[in-house]
Design an enzyme around this catalytic site. Sequence first.
Site, PDB file in Angstrom:
ATOM      1  N   GLU A  54      -1.454   0.888   4.519  1.00 46.15           N
ATOM      2  CA  GLU A  54      -2.216   2.062   4.872  1.00 46.15           C
ATOM      3  C   GLU A  54      -1.993   2.675   5.942  1.00 46.15           C
ATOM      4  O   GLU A  54      -1.004   3.804   6.328  1.00 46.15           O
ATOM      5  CB  GLU A  54      -3.502   2.314   4.015  1.00 46.15           C
ATOM      6  CG  GLU A  54      -3.924   3.552   4.409  1.00 46.15           C
ATOM      7  CD  GLU A  54      -4.854   4.472   2.692  1.00 46.15           C
ATOM      8  OE1 GLU A  54      -5.533   5.015   3.032  1.00 46.15           O
ATOM      9  OE2 GLU A  54      -4.593   3.335   2.082  1.00 46.15           O
ATOM     10  N   THR A  55      -2.047   1.585   6.677  1.00 44.58           N
ATOM     11  CA  THR A  55      -1.963   2.069   8.586  1.00 44.58           C
ATOM     12  C   THR A  55      -1.130   2.693   9.075  1.00 44.58           C
ATOM     13  O   THR A  55      -0.442   3.705   9.292  1.00 44.58           O
ATOM     14  CB  THR A  55      -2.852   0.993   9.121  1.00 44.58           C
ATOM     15  OG1 THR A  55      -3.837   0.572   9.193  1.00 44.58           O
ATOM     16  CG2 THR A  55      -2.621   0.675  10.597  1.00 44.58           C
TER      17      THR A  55
END
Length: 138
Positions: A61-62
């Site tokens: 997700e980062t």
Amino acid sequence: MDTESLLAAFNARNKNTLMETLDIEYVAIGDDFLTAKMPVSPKVHQPYGQLHGGATAALAETVGSAASNFFIDNKNQFINGIQLSINHIKSKREGIVYATAKNIHKGKSTHLWEVTIVDENDNLISVAKMTNIVLAKK
């Protein structure tokens, strides 16, 4: 801005965040991808001594969220992740994992990314798809 300066700017934003806690660092950028790395140590293990799926998902997700920032007007817009789907293929106990986000769809209001996570030997660890929404700053 050159590649090294861009990576340095993105890495500087990690201070006092989950990314700093997990030692995530952006390491490569191109026209259609962004790569970050994360060390695999007891800090990101689950109780059985393997890389925690949640830590892997946080890495995915980062990098998927950060990559969308290259395609928006950062003064007037921002990104929120709205969906993450991840499949874990292989376990990992130590070393480094690399997550590379590649753009699948770049629309005005949504971006879709495929994030591939491999280890330092290029073994496939996980594969994720992430959808981001582009929102107006108020």
